[in-house]
Motif scaffolding. Structure first.
Motif, PDB file in Angstrom:
ATOM      1  N   LEU A 146       0.888   4.375  -2.776  1.00 28.09           N
ATOM      2  CA  LEU A 146       0.804   5.808  -2.490  1.00 28.09           C
ATOM      3  C   LEU A 146       1.922   6.566  -3.196  1.00 28.09           C
ATOM      4  O   LEU A 146       1.689   7.585  -3.856  1.00 28.09           O
ATOM      5  CB  LEU A 146       0.895   6.055  -0.984  1.00 28.09           C
ATOM      6  CG  LEU A 146      -0.368   5.800  -0.174  1.00 28.09           C
ATOM      7  CD1 LEU A 146      -0.130   6.151   1.274  1.00 28.09           C
ATOM      8  CD2 LEU A 146      -1.521   6.595  -0.729  1.00 28.09           C
ATOM      9  N   ARG A 187       0.814  -1.217   0.000  1.00 22.41           N
ATOM     10  CA  ARG A 187       0.000   0.000   0.000  1.00 22.41           C
ATOM     11  C   ARG A 187       0.848   1.268   0.000  1.00 22.41           C
ATOM     12  O   ARG A 187       0.479   2.265  -0.612  1.00 22.41           O
ATOM     13  CB  ARG A 187      -0.933  -0.019   1.209  1.00 22.41           C
ATOM     14  CG  ARG A 187      -1.906  -1.161   1.116  1.00 22.41           C
ATOM     15  CD  ARG A 187      -2.847  -1.175   2.279  1.00 22.41           C
ATOM     16  NE  ARG A 187      -3.636   0.047   2.327  1.00 22.41           N
ATOM     17  CZ  ARG A 187      -4.344   0.408   3.386  1.00 22.41           C
ATOM     18  NH1 ARG A 187      -4.354  -0.341   4.471  1.00 22.41           N
ATOM     19  NH2 ARG A 187      -5.045   1.508   3.367  1.00 22.41           N
ATOM     20  N   LEU A 188       2.003   1.206   0.687  1.00 21.01           N
ATOM     21  CA  LEU A 188       2.871   2.401   0.693  1.00 21.01           C
ATOM     22  C   LEU A 188       3.426   2.685  -0.697  1.00 21.01           C
ATOM     23  O   LEU A 188       3.498   3.836  -1.135  1.00 21.01           O
ATOM     24  CB  LEU A 188       4.025   2.206   1.675  1.00 21.01           C
ATOM     25  CG  LEU A 188       3.779   2.741   3.080  1.00 21.01           C
ATOM     26  CD1 LEU A 188       4.998   2.493   3.935  1.00 21.01           C
ATOM     27  CD2 LEU A 188       3.480   4.232   3.023  1.00 21.01           C
ATOM     28  N   LEU A 238      -3.376  10.435  -5.424  1.00 23.72           N
ATOM     29  CA  LEU A 238      -3.114   9.904  -4.086  1.00 23.72           C
ATOM     30  C   LEU A 238      -4.394   9.321  -3.513  1.00 23.72           C
ATOM     31  O   LEU A 238      -4.383   8.239  -2.917  1.00 23.72           O
ATOM     32  CB  LEU A 238      -2.627  11.026  -3.171  1.00 23.72           C
ATOM     33  CG  LEU A 238      -1.144  11.265  -3.154  1.00 23.72           C
ATOM     34  CD1 LEU A 238      -0.835  12.485  -2.316  1.00 23.72           C
ATOM     35  CD2 LEU A 238      -0.423  10.065  -2.581  1.00 23.72           C
ATOM     36  N   LEU A 239      -5.495  10.016  -3.711  1.00 23.48           N
ATOM     37  CA  LEU A 239      -6.767   9.547  -3.166  1.00 23.48           C
ATOM     38  C   LEU A 239      -7.131   8.188  -3.747  1.00 23.48           C
ATOM     39  O   LEU A 239      -7.425   7.243  -3.003  1.00 23.48           O
ATOM     40  CB  LEU A 239      -7.874  10.559  -3.469  1.00 23.48           C
ATOM     41  CG  LEU A 239      -9.242  10.170  -2.914  1.00 23.48           C
ATOM     42  CD1 LEU A 239      -9.233  10.278  -1.399  1.00 23.48           C
ATOM     43  CD2 LEU A 239     -10.339  11.032  -3.492  1.00 23.48           C
ATOM     44  N   PHE A 296       1.623   9.400  -6.133  1.00 23.82           N
ATOM     45  CA  PHE A 296       2.231  10.726  -6.005  1.00 23.82           C
ATOM     46  C   PHE A 296       3.048  11.063  -7.256  1.00 23.82           C
ATOM     47  O   PHE A 296       2.908  12.135  -7.850  1.00 23.82           O
ATOM     48  CB  PHE A 296       3.125  10.746  -4.760  1.00 23.82           C
ATOM     49  CG  PHE A 296       3.563  12.121  -4.355  1.00 23.82           C
ATOM     50  CD1 PHE A 296       2.696  12.965  -3.678  1.00 23.82           C
ATOM     51  CD2 PHE A 296       4.845  12.568  -4.636  1.00 23.82           C
ATOM     52  CE1 PHE A 296       3.091  14.225  -3.296  1.00 23.82           C
ATOM     53  CE2 PHE A 296       5.244  13.827  -4.260  1.00 23.82           C
ATOM     54  CZ  PHE A 296       4.367  14.661  -3.583  1.00 23.82           C
ATOM     55  N   TYR A 331      -4.918   5.427  -2.517  1.00 20.47           N
ATOM     56  CA  TYR A 331      -5.215   5.032  -1.140  1.00 20.47           C
ATOM     57  C   TYR A 331      -6.474   4.169  -1.068  1.00 20.47           C
ATOM     58  O   TYR A 331      -6.539   3.189  -0.341  1.00 20.47           O
ATOM     59  CB  TYR A 331      -5.403   6.275  -0.268  1.00 20.47           C
ATOM     60  CG  TYR A 331      -5.713   5.952   1.170  1.00 20.47           C
ATOM     61  CD1 TYR A 331      -4.743   5.389   1.995  1.00 20.47           C
ATOM     62  CD2 TYR A 331      -6.982   6.164   1.681  1.00 20.47           C
ATOM     63  CE1 TYR A 331      -5.037   5.063   3.298  1.00 20.47           C
ATOM     64  CE2 TYR A 331      -7.279   5.844   2.985  1.00 20.47           C
ATOM     65  CZ  TYR A 331      -6.300   5.283   3.800  1.00 20.47           C
ATOM     66  OH  TYR A 331      -6.586   4.951   5.075  1.00 20.47           O
ATOM     67  N   THR A 390      -1.882  15.410  -8.452  1.00 15.87           N
ATOM     68  CA  THR A 390      -1.210  14.631  -7.412  1.00 15.87           C
ATOM     69  C   THR A 390      -2.198  14.263  -6.306  1.00 15.87           C
ATOM     70  O   THR A 390      -2.258  13.110  -5.869  1.00 15.87           O
ATOM     71  CB  THR A 390      -0.066  15.464  -6.806  1.00 15.87           C
ATOM     72  OG1 THR A 390       0.624  16.117  -7.858  1.00 15.87           O
ATOM     73  CG2 THR A 390       0.884  14.590  -6.043  1.00 15.87           C
TER      74      THR A 390
END
Lengths: 178, 289
Positions: free
Chosen positions: A54, A50-51, A79-80, A58, A83, A75
């Motif tokens: 993200l 998951r990281l 990101l949304l 980005f 996530y 961006t």
């Protein structure tokens, strides 16, 4: 081809197509801009941590932003969806990431209906957030709603076209190292 | 303490999402046309080199229009060449005065024109920018006007890197250009309402001025940035604002923003002096109070 190389090429192609073709298409209506670049995030492998998702979101958003000279706008939207993506996947096909027989989300891996729902939710979220941020300092509420509806419809059309035109090769997970 | 670490570990992804989201929003809201965006200098070098390559292909699609435009300018310039004019009266001779030191009519150069090429351009958004292939190395600086190859207004330079510069197009919701009507010489402001990339708005013209459709709108003489008397567009539709006693005029742009290719960057060589004078005057007046 390894996942890394394939995804780097994919990112470059998506950004190129978005910045130089879709952004320059003469407007169909006021500011209905066809968006497809975020399909890159939708296509990332199921096993992506998951990281990393993200971070990739980005980078994707920022690289388009620098072409469009609106730093931060895409961006934030990317990101949304980066996530939210894992939640949608578990919601639609409740399996562990390792249980999927395919590597990446695709109509074949998830079935057309749940793939379309997955693509639709993320597209809507992306456009809603993007238009909302633009609307904060410009435009009216009616414009916002029309724009979200129209851009989402066009993006979905583009996504379906892309899936039909470029079916990704069957990628079964095997026990041997990839 | 242990609980805090547990909390952080449990919600690490959410926290990093929030932090990254914060960075993105901070970049978005601190960026406006006066401050250089975060990393924009470096980034525009990279995007500029990609844009320049793509533009080489794109050029072929606009060659015909560009050619016509340049031909028309050549035509107007050739008509001004001295050999076209002959003195009617044979007794009148032109005498070239070489001693011009004390000459009151001596001309001082006020505007310097530099050619440049557009490498990126958009019309589909609320904030449209162009990118030019000349930058600080060639002497381009902020607040220089950008004119099309036929002399109609395109925008204003808002940022430069070494080899490229960013131009805020007239099609930008923050763009404000002082303008005047050619026939009546009254002054107003050109804006854009982000509706149609072919139409601009001219505001601040009071209703007692006579306006017709097709009147030319030129750049105003009261501007530090823009050279005066260059075409912005022609009036396409006349609306009256009932509340304020001003017109709201829709102006069809003289430039086809879809096909801008060769442009001129125009520098006002006296801009610094004008600004300094204004600043000095303001200080003097404040001291008097």
């Amino acid at each position: 081809m390894s996942d890394l190389v394939r995804n780097i090429i994919r990112l470059a192609v998506f950004i190129f197509v978005q910045a130089f073709i879709l952004n320059k298409v003469p407007n169909l209506h006021r500011f209905v801009v066809p968006y497809i670049y975020f399909l890159f995030i939708l296509w990332l492998p199921f096993t992506t941590p998951r990281l990393t998702l993200l971070a990739l979101g980005f980078i994707t958003g920022l690289s388009l932003d620098y072409f469009k000279m609106t730093p931060g706008l895409h961006t934030a939207a990317c990101l949304l969806i980066a996530y939210v993506r894992p939640f949608i996947i578990t919601l639609l096909s409740p399996k562990e990431a390792t249980e999927f027989t395919f590597r990446e989300p695709s109509p074949r891996a998830m079935g057309w209906s749940s793939y379309m729902v997955y693509a639709f939710i993320l597209t809507l979220l992306h456009h809603l957030y993007l238009t909302f941020l633009e609307w904060l300092d410009f435009g009216s509420l009616l414009d916002l709603l029309i724009k979200v509806g129209a851009t989402t419809a066009i993006s979905m059309l583009l996504i379906v076209t892309t899936e039909v035109l470029f079916p990704r090769k069957l990628k079964f997970r095997t026990n041997t190292a990839a | 303490m242990r609980n805090i670490f547990l909390f952080i570990r449990r919600y690490f992804v959410l926290l990093s999402f929030l932090v990254l989201q914060g960075i993105a929003l901070w970049m978005l809201f601190t960026y406006n046309r006066f401050h250089q965006a975060v990393g924009m200098g470096v980034a525009s070098e990279i995007t500029g080199s990609v844009n320049a390559q793509v533009d080489k292909v794109d050029d072929y699609f606009h060659l015909r229009q560009e050619n016509l435009r340049v031909h028309r300018v050549n035509d107007s310039l050739l008509n001004l060449v001295r050999t076209n004019f002959t003195p009617v009266d044979t007794t009148a001779r032109q005498i070239a005065d070489t001693l011009r030191i004390t000459d009151m009519t001596r001309q001082v150069r006020r505007y310097l024109w530099r050619p440049a090429k557009v490498v990126y351009n958009s019309v589909n958004f609320e904030r449209n920018y162009l990118q030019l292939n000349r930058g600080a190395k060639e002497g381009i600086a902020e607040n220089m006007a950008v004119l099309n190859s036929d002399g109609s207004l395109v925008g204003l330079v808002v940022g430069t890197s070494n080899n490229f510069s960013q131009v805020m197009s007239l099609l930008h919701v923050q763009s404000r250009v002082p303008a005047s009507l050619k026939n009546s010489n009254v002054f107003g402001t050109i804006e854009w309402n982000a509706k149609d990339p072919r139409l601009l708005l001219l505001k601040g013209i009071s209703r007692d001025v006579k306006v017709k459709r097709g009147d030319s709108v030129l750049t105003s003489i009261y501007s530090y940035n823009y050279p005066p008397g260059f075409l912005i567009g022609r009036i396409a539709k006349i609306d009256e604002d009932k509340a304020s006693g001003f017109y709201i005029l829709q102006v069809r742009t003289a430039v086809n923003f879809n096909a801008v290719q060769q442009v001129f960057v125009v520098e006002n060589l006296q801009r610094a002096e004008q600004l300094k004078l204004e600043e000095d005057t303001r200080k003097k007046m404040e001291q008097k109070k």
